[in-house]
Design a protein around this motif. Structure first.
Motif, PDB file in Angstrom:
ATOM      1  N   ARG A 173       0.868  -1.192   0.000  1.00 50.39           N
ATOM      2  CA  ARG A 173       0.000   0.000   0.000  1.00 50.39           C
ATOM      3  C   ARG A 173       0.893   1.227   0.000  1.00 50.39           C
ATOM      4  O   ARG A 173       1.927   1.250   0.671  1.00 50.39           O
ATOM      5  CB  ARG A 173      -0.845   0.041   1.248  1.00 50.39           C
ATOM      6  N   TYR A 174       0.445   2.259  -0.706  1.00 52.12           N
ATOM      7  CA  TYR A 174       1.238   3.491  -0.811  1.00 52.12           C
ATOM      8  C   TYR A 174       0.803   4.540   0.207  1.00 52.12           C
ATOM      9  O   TYR A 174      -0.391   4.672   0.489  1.00 52.12           O
ATOM     10  CB  TYR A 174       1.101   4.094  -2.212  1.00 52.12           C
ATOM     11  N   TYR A 175       1.779   5.291   0.711  1.00 48.33           N
ATOM     12  CA  TYR A 175       1.496   6.403   1.632  1.00 48.33           C
ATOM     13  C   TYR A 175       2.311   7.613   1.218  1.00 48.33           C
ATOM     14  O   TYR A 175       3.489   7.485   0.860  1.00 48.33           O
ATOM     15  CB  TYR A 175       1.821   5.983   3.086  1.00 48.33           C
ATOM     16  N   THR A 203       1.663   8.824   7.519  1.00 45.16           N
ATOM     17  CA  THR A 203       0.524   9.171   8.376  1.00 45.16           C
ATOM     18  C   THR A 203      -0.655   8.338   7.897  1.00 45.16           C
ATOM     19  O   THR A 203      -1.223   8.624   6.838  1.00 45.16           O
ATOM     20  CB  THR A 203       0.225  10.687   8.197  1.00 45.16           C
ATOM     21  N   ALA A 249      -3.256  -3.217   5.532  1.00 43.48           N
ATOM     22  CA  ALA A 249      -2.008  -2.521   5.887  1.00 43.48           C
ATOM     23  C   ALA A 249      -2.172  -1.669   7.134  1.00 43.48           C
ATOM     24  O   ALA A 249      -1.296  -1.657   8.006  1.00 43.48           O
ATOM     25  CB  ALA A 249      -1.562  -1.647   4.721  1.00 43.48           C
ATOM     26  N   THR A 250      -3.287  -0.958   7.217  1.00 41.90           N
ATOM     27  CA  THR A 250      -3.393   0.001   8.324  1.00 41.90           C
ATOM     28  C   THR A 250      -3.575  -0.713   9.655  1.00 41.90           C
ATOM     29  O   THR A 250      -3.131  -0.206  10.696  1.00 41.90           O
ATOM     30  CB  THR A 250      -4.512   1.023   8.076  1.00 41.90           C
ATOM     31  N   ASN A 275     -14.112  -0.482   9.064  1.00 40.01           N
ATOM     32  CA  ASN A 275     -15.411   0.055   8.664  1.00 40.01           C
ATOM     33  C   ASN A 275     -16.462  -1.030   8.694  1.00 40.01           C
ATOM     34  O   ASN A 275     -16.169  -2.198   8.479  1.00 40.01           O
ATOM     35  CB  ASN A 275     -15.336   0.609   7.238  1.00 40.01           C
TER      36      ASN A 275
HETATM   37  P1  FAD Z   1      -7.434  -2.355   2.374  1.00 41.71           P
HETATM   38  O1  FAD Z   1      -7.309  -3.703   2.928  1.00 41.71           O
HETATM   39  O2  FAD Z   1      -6.750  -2.034   1.111  1.00 41.71           O
HETATM   40  O3  FAD Z   1      -8.962  -1.988   2.242  1.00 41.71           O
HETATM   41  C1  FAD Z   1      -9.344  -0.776   1.618  1.00 41.71           C
HETATM   42  C2  FAD Z   1     -10.756  -0.426   2.037  1.00 41.71           C
HETATM   43  O4  FAD Z   1     -11.642  -1.437   1.619  1.00 41.71           O
HETATM   44  C3  FAD Z   1     -10.909  -0.293   3.539  1.00 41.71           C
HETATM   45  O5  FAD Z   1     -11.782   0.786   3.809  1.00 41.71           O
HETATM   46  C4  FAD Z   1     -11.526  -1.582   3.969  1.00 41.71           C
HETATM   47  O6  FAD Z   1     -12.314  -1.420   5.129  1.00 41.71           O
HETATM   48  C5  FAD Z   1     -12.346  -1.948   2.733  1.00 41.71           C
HETATM   49  N1  FAD Z   1     -12.423  -3.406   2.566  1.00 41.71           N
HETATM   50  C6  FAD Z   1     -11.434  -4.297   2.754  1.00 41.71           C
HETATM   51  N2  FAD Z   1     -11.889  -5.560   2.552  1.00 41.71           N
HETATM   52  C7  FAD Z   1     -13.193  -5.433   2.197  1.00 41.71           C
HETATM   53  C8  FAD Z   1     -14.224  -6.379   1.885  1.00 41.71           C
HETATM   54  N3  FAD Z   1     -13.999  -7.690   1.911  1.00 41.71           N
HETATM   55  N4  FAD Z   1     -15.438  -5.908   1.576  1.00 41.71           N
HETATM   56  C9  FAD Z   1     -15.693  -4.572   1.590  1.00 41.71           C
HETATM   57  N5  FAD Z   1     -14.762  -3.638   1.899  1.00 41.71           N
HETATM   58  C10 FAD Z   1     -13.537  -4.064   2.192  1.00 41.71           C
HETATM   59  N6  FAD Z   1      -3.723   6.548   3.170  1.00 41.71           N
HETATM   60  C11 FAD Z   1      -3.420   7.180   4.335  1.00 41.71           C
HETATM   61  O7  FAD Z   1      -4.010   6.868   5.383  1.00 41.71           O
HETATM   62  N7  FAD Z   1      -2.459   8.158   4.370  1.00 41.71           N
HETATM   63  C12 FAD Z   1      -1.765   8.556   3.281  1.00 41.71           C
HETATM   64  O8  FAD Z   1      -0.914   9.453   3.360  1.00 41.71           O
HETATM   65  C13 FAD Z   1      -2.058   7.884   2.038  1.00 41.71           C
HETATM   66  N8  FAD Z   1      -1.392   8.224   0.902  1.00 41.71           N
HETATM   67  C14 FAD Z   1      -1.669   7.561  -0.257  1.00 41.71           C
HETATM   68  C15 FAD Z   1      -0.965   7.907  -1.412  1.00 41.71           C
HETATM   69  C16 FAD Z   1      -1.215   7.234  -2.589  1.00 41.71           C
HETATM   70  C17 FAD Z   1      -0.448   7.599  -3.828  1.00 41.71           C
HETATM   71  C18 FAD Z   1      -2.194   6.215  -2.621  1.00 41.71           C
HETATM   72  C19 FAD Z   1      -2.495   5.478  -3.899  1.00 41.71           C
HETATM   73  C20 FAD Z   1      -2.903   5.885  -1.496  1.00 41.71           C
HETATM   74  C21 FAD Z   1      -2.654   6.542  -0.299  1.00 41.71           C
HETATM   75  N9  FAD Z   1      -3.337   6.192   0.865  1.00 41.71           N
HETATM   76  C22 FAD Z   1      -3.057   6.860   2.031  1.00 41.71           C
HETATM   77  C23 FAD Z   1      -4.297   5.054   0.906  1.00 41.71           C
HETATM   78  C24 FAD Z   1      -3.520   3.791   1.305  1.00 41.71           C
HETATM   79  O9  FAD Z   1      -2.660   3.395   0.232  1.00 41.71           O
HETATM   80  C25 FAD Z   1      -4.423   2.588   1.582  1.00 41.71           C
HETATM   81  O10 FAD Z   1      -5.298   2.407   0.508  1.00 41.71           O
HETATM   82  C26 FAD Z   1      -5.227   2.737   2.839  1.00 41.71           C
HETATM   83  O11 FAD Z   1      -4.371   2.967   3.931  1.00 41.71           O
HETATM   84  C27 FAD Z   1      -6.038   1.461   3.121  1.00 41.71           C
HETATM   85  O12 FAD Z   1      -5.177   0.357   3.143  1.00 41.71           O
HETATM   86  P2  FAD Z   1      -5.527  -0.964   3.946  1.00 41.71           P
HETATM   87  O13 FAD Z   1      -4.626  -2.036   3.454  1.00 41.71           O
HETATM   88  O14 FAD Z   1      -5.587  -0.711   5.404  1.00 41.71           O
HETATM   89  O15 FAD Z   1      -7.008  -1.258   3.469  1.00 41.71           O
END
Ligand code: FAD
Length: 694
Positions: free
Chosen positions: A442-444, A460, A479-480, A466
């Motif tokens: 995942r990108y940040y 951050t 990731a978070t 959710n």
């Molecule tokens: P994921 O597992 O990827 O899930 C994404 C969303 O889908 C979540 O809301 C989750 O609840 C939902 N979800 C997961 N599984 C399911 C399912 N089975 N059914 C329904 N919904 C589902 N984020 C930041 O917080 N800070 C930053 O500075 C930031 N910068 C970014 C910069 C770029 C260039 C990009 C592309 C993204 C950035 N993001 C940032 C977003 C970050 O990359 C992630 O997408 C975000 O943190 C969520 O990742 P995760 O793995 O926790 O969630």
């Protein structure tokens, strides 16, 4: 043109309709052309030569950033094989050169799954293709022809997000460009919209129409879906989870050997020590974690505004659920090797490895369920009821959305519910590896300044937990929650939710917790002249890169540089609770410089902060409201050459901020809105307006 024919399952076909009359001659001609498709010996390094060697007649290229295009490419290739008997392969655009694109034999099909990224840019792995093919006269191997791609039969599916201005720019431009270079489109150009949340359904409808074209216009015959593996798992009984050669989550050979070697890239992450994590929210309702990576001992560089890629792992509870759902609970530590049954198959993880490792580190087991995948599971159901259920939900888009997509199921949770807890142990593990998307980093947006802290990279991240309106359980972002767990562990609270010690304890060697990362360079950059004013709009975690920008400017001022004014519009729900970096901003602000446009400014007064809290009072304030209230200031700064930056939510905020900007320009300069919009567009093309949105 030589007779062109195509080999399908039961009949001999001529799908592109050039000559060829079926029967044995066509069969022979087709086989011959598959054996030697370009009629010459091929370059040996290009895709045409590779197809020729592997006897392939369909290639599905992908330009993928987050893995979706790659996943769809793999699904399409498999389906074309299983339904029509075509000999297919997928290809990462970055693995090939493109000079031989004019030598595709006419009986091959060249498909492109192309994601657009950021401001309508190609994905990293498609960047070279883009430079090559968009040139006025790309230098193909045969050269000189006005229609160099005359022999290519192609189709393009674009993956984009309609909330971005340049929606599906890459898919659309590539489709038009290939046609302009003489290639023949098969079926129609298709595209999917991530912004509307309809990517899978858009793909499925395009794909069905494409298959109909192959069947009805090109005469291909179809058979029912049968799973034909492209890999085979072979048990290795003389190795165990303790054997040093077994991969337990190390991303590659170097890591397994314990050597961390630069360059650190999307294929080779750095196992980076984390020196600080702390909670930024104060309301105990949600979490947002500040993470600082210590790069002092490592050969890894970033510049302010870049992105950090965090290589996450799955939560243990989901790993357990997945292994249970497919009957591997008691075999989790068994060792196997992956054998390719097809030389063109890409296996994205190393082996020998274990079932637990692949599930934890390499498969995206937690995402939303794919309707198409359900239809493929019909034949593997453990009971008649489960079979009926997957058949029913797989076949009906509406029923699927009503009962499954809106309820946040992941695959394992859904299948266990449909089978009343019975494991789906007839599903081969190879099927899961082939059909479940890879777990992606995942990108940040980096929230530190490389000038101020060259050896510290901070991010951050707001923790995603959710519950959809129809769901009975929380849905955890991978990731978070991984990051949150690291924070808890660093505060002495070990939860066991994630395997934080990683492969063989390598993540916790020494006195720090580590995580695999790499840096992705971005074009979101401060002006090269430190004196140029900047306006930043960053609600929520959109403020992340601006923390870096502001700290950089302060650092430059401290070292004697003249710096320009900076205005930050920040928004969140409450002034007490989710106000990110609340304590830091006063270091750079001063009442005396509010409204002041010209310097000199110092490191402690160059910033003007405007906050918008949406839930503090009856009236909701958003960053756009604060921009409007300060329209004179915004306009005057723009006239002084200010750079304007937006970061955060792509779905609505970024577009609304741009509209507000045009409204401000229109009002303050007394010009009509259309003209103001043209000015905003021009700012974009001159890089005076930059976006970092997701
Ligand atoms: P994921 O597992 O990827 O899930 C994404 C969303 O889908 C979540 O809301 C989750 O609840 C939902 N979800 C997961 N599984 C399911 C399912 N089975 N059914 C329904 N919904 C589902 N984020 C930041 O917080 N800070 C930053 O500075 C930031 N910068 C970014 C910069 C770029 C260039 C990009 C592309 C993204 C950035 N993001 C940032 C977003 C970050 O990359 C992630 O997408 C975000 O943190 C969520 O990742 P995760 O793995 O926790 O969630």
């Amino acid at each position: 043109v030589a007779a062109v024919a195509f080999v399908g399952y039961f009949v001999i076909m001529n799908i592109f309709g050039f000559g060829g009359d079926g029967g044995q001659d066509a069969f022979t001609a087709s086989l011959a052309s598959v054996n030697n498709p370009s009629g010459d010996s091929g370059s040996g390094s290009g895709v045409v030569a590779k197809m020729q060697k592997a006897k392939k007649n369909v290639v599905v290229f992908y330009g993928s950033q987050t893995g979706t295009a790659e996943d769809l490419a793999s699904k399409l290739a498999k389906e074309l094989h299983s339904r029509f008997g075509l000999s297919t392969m997928t290809a990462d655009l970055e693995d090939y050169e493109y000079e031989d694109f004019d030598t595709f034999p006419e009986d091959t099909l060249v498909l492109f799954m192309m994601a657009s990224y950021g401001e309508g840019e190609p994905t990293d792995n498609a960047a070279n293709l883009w430079t090559f093919i968009m040139e006025d006269a790309p230098e193909f191997s045969n050269g000189g022809d006005m229609k160099p791609l005359e022999s290519m039969h192609f189709a393009v599916f674009g993956l984009g997000n309609s909330t971005y201005e340049h929606y599906n720019a890459i898919g659309r431009q590539l489709d038009a460009r290939l046609e302009a270079l003489g290639a023949t489109r098969v079926g129609k150009y298709g595209e999917g919209d991530d912004g509307a949340g309809t990517m899978e359904e858009d793909y499925l409808s395009w794909k069905e129409e494409f298959m109909t074209t192959l069947r009805e216009e090109r005469g291909l015959q179809e058979r029912d879906y049968v799973y034909e593996p492209t890999i085979e798992l072979e048990d290795v009984y003389d190795l165990s989870v303790d054997s040093p050669d077994v991969y337990l989550g190390e991303p590659n050979k170097n890591h397994l050997a314990g050597i961390s070697k630069a360059p650190f890239t999307a294929h080779n992450p750095l196992l980076c020590p984390i020196k600080d994590t702390h909670e930024l929210f104060k309301d105990n309702k949600r979490n947002c974690v500040h993470v600082e990576f210590d790069t002092s001992d490592e050969n890894i560089r970033y510049t302010t505004g870049d992105h950090l890629a965090f290589w996450c792992q799955n939560e243990s509870i989901e790993v357990d659920r997945f292994l249970k759902a497919f009957g591997y609970e008691n075999r989790r530590d068994d060792v196997f090797v992956v054998k390719k049954l097809d030389s063109t198959t890409n296996v994205r993880f190393p082996s020998p490895t274990t079932f637990d490792t692949v599930t934890r580190f390499f498969l995206g087991i937690n995402g939303p369920v794919s309707r198409q995948l359900l239809t493929q599971l019909v034949g593997f159901a453990p009971s008649k009821e489960a079979e009926d259920a997957v058949r029913k939900y797989g076949a009906s888009k509406d029923m699927f959305h009503e009962s499954i997509a809106s309820k946040n199921y992941n695959l394992a949770r859904l299948l266990l519910e449909l089978s009343n807890g019975k494991p789906w142990d007839r599903v081969p593990f190879s099927f899961l590896i082939e059909n479940i998307p890879h777990l992606q980093p995942r990108y940040y947006s980096i929230s530190s300044s490389s000038a101020e802290q060259p050896n510290t990279v901070s991010i951050t991240a707001v923790v995603e937990r959710n519950r959809g309106p129809d769901a009975d359980f929380d849905c955890h972002g991978v990731a978070t929650n991984n990051i949150f767990d690291i924070k808890e562990a660093m505060a002495g609270k070990t939860t066991g939710n994630f395997k934080l010690d990683g492969a063989r304890g390598s993540y916790t060697k020494g006195d720090a917790i580590r995580a695999p990362i790499h840096i992705r360079h971005s074009n979101f950059k401060l002006p090269s002249k430190a004196g140029a004013p900047i306006i930043m709009v960053g609600p929520g975690t959109g403020v992340a890169p601006f923390r870096g920008f502001i700290r950089e400017r302060a650092h430059l001022a401290k070292s004697g540089k003249e710096i320009g004014k900076a205005v930050l519009f920040f928004g969140c729900r409450h002034s007490k609770g989710d106000f990110l970096y609340e304590e830091e901003w006063p270091n750079y602000t001063s009442e005396e410089t509010v409204g002041k446009i010209d310097g000199p400014f110092t490191e402690s007064n160059f910033l003007e902060l405007h906050t918008a809290f949406s839930r503090d009072s009856d009236k909701k304030y958003y960053v756009q409201d604060r921009m409007r209230e300060n329209s004179k200031l915004v306009n005057e700064l723009l006239l002084k050459g200010a750079y304007f930056y937006v970061c955060g939510d792509a779905s609505r905020m970024a577009r609304e901020v741009q509209t507000t900007l045009a409204e401000i320009i229109s009002k303050e300069r007394g010009i009509d809105f259309d003209e103001a919009e043209r000015i905003v567009k021009k700012m974009k093309s001159r890089n005076l307006l930059q976006e970092d949105v997701w």
